[in-house]
Design a protein around this motif. Structure first.
Motif, short mmCIF file in Angstrom:
data_model
loop_
_atom_site.label_atom_id
_atom_site.label_comp_id
_atom_site.label_asym_id
_atom_site.label_seq_id
_atom_site.Cartn_x
_atom_site.Cartn_y
_atom_site.Cartn_z
N GLN A 228 -2.06 -2.85 -3.84
CA GLN A 228 -1.30 -2.93 -5.11
C GLN A 228 -0.76 -4.33 -5.38
O GLN A 228 -0.51 -4.68 -6.52
N ILE B 124 0.86 -1.18 0.00
CA ILE B 124 0.00 0.00 0.00
C ILE B 124 0.90 1.23 0.00
O ILE B 124 1.83 1.33 0.79
N TYR C 24 -9.66 -1.74 4.23
CA TYR C 24 -10.40 -0.75 5.01
C TYR C 24 -9.87 -0.80 6.42
O TYR C 24 -9.96 -1.83 7.09
N TYR D 214 -7.45 -9.54 -2.42
CA TYR D 214 -8.26 -8.37 -2.06
C TYR D 214 -7.86 -7.12 -2.83
O TYR D 214 -6.70 -6.92 -3.15
N LYS D 215 -8.84 -6.27 -3.10
CA LYS D 215 -8.58 -5.03 -3.85
C LYS D 215 -8.42 -3.82 -2.93
O LYS D 215 -7.74 -2.86 -3.26
N ASN D 216 -9.08 -3.89 -1.79
CA ASN D 216 -9.04 -2.74 -0.88
C ASN D 216 -8.75 -3.18 0.55
O ASN D 216 -9.16 -4.26 0.96
N GLN E 270 -9.89 4.02 3.46
CA GLN E 270 -9.75 3.02 2.41
C GLN E 270 -8.40 3.15 1.72
O GLN E 270 -7.95 4.27 1.43
N TYR E 271 -7.78 2.02 1.44
CA TYR E 271 -6.51 2.00 0.71
C TYR E 271 -6.61 0.99 -0.41
O TYR E 271 -7.19 -0.09 -0.22
N LYS E 272 -6.06 1.31 -1.55
CA LYS E 272 -6.00 0.37 -2.67
C LYS E 272 -4.85 -0.60 -2.43
O LYS E 272 -3.75 -0.19 -2.06
N SER F 165 -12.71 -6.97 -0.15
CA SER F 165 -12.16 -6.05 0.84
C SER F 165 -11.65 -6.75 2.09
O SER F 165 -12.28 -7.66 2.60
#
Ligand SMILES: Nc1ncnc2c1ncn2[C@@H]1O[C@H](COP(=O)(O)OP(=O)(O)OP(=O)(O)O)[C@@H](O)[C@H]1O
Ligand SMILES: [Mg+2]
Length: 141
Positions: free
Chosen positions: A68, A50, A78, A74-76, A64-66, A105
């Motif tokens: 990488q 991240i 929280y 997971y994509k996010n 929220q963090y994307k 998430s």
């Protein structure tokens, strides 16, 4: 139960706990002020690649963090801090149930005891206790 002697050991343990349990998707962190809940989250955030710093979400409640990293499903991420919540209603209004249902998430929840009533059964509970300035006891349930 594990005991760590410093922050480096603590972060290593945080990663192990995460790796072993990541399929559960929801990590609940318990422990007093300065126990290491945000530090635990930062260790995981780093492993997930991240970008930028993960700071305490106390005033925003949910950050929220994307994610990488291509190695993770997971994509996010929280990062949730329940410290300031009066009751469960506030976080329900912020879409908590939807996040719990969202398979893409990963949720890390500080002060999860504050929303005990609405936590899903499928989760990991991590209890952090301060033994002294640097030592911590960690219990995973
Ligand atoms: N073994 C250790 N593990 C984790 N943190 C440690 C350790 N030893 C010292 N520390 C220090 O303890 C503090 C932990 O702070 P952190 O913000 O992670 O706590 P927190 O549980 O999120 O607190 P809050 O309830 O205020 O959100 C940091 O300043 C960190 O440097
Ligand atoms: Mg914190």
């Amino acid at each position: 139960m594990s005991i760590v002697n410093n922050q480096i050991e603590f972060k290593e343990l945080a990663l192990k706990i995460f790796t072993r349990n990541k399929k559960k998707r929801i990590f609940c962190l318990y422990g007093g002020l300065g126990a290491g809940k945000t530090t635990f989250t930062q260790a995981i955030a780093k492993a997930l690649k991240i970008e930028g710093t993960v700071t305490s979400p106390t005033f925003n409640i949910i950050k929220q963090y994307k994610i990488q990293s291509s190695k993770i499903d997971y994509k996010n991420l929280y990062h949730i801090d329940c410290y300031r919540l009066e009751d469960e209603k506030e976080i329900l209004n912020l879409g908590f149930r939807e996040l719990v249902e969202d398979k893409a998430s990963l949720l890390i929840i500080e002060w999860a005891d504050k929303i005990n009533k609405i936590l899903p059964k499928k989760r990991i509970d991590v209890y952090i206790k301060i033994l002294d300035n640097f030592k911590r006891e960690i219990i995973v349930k």
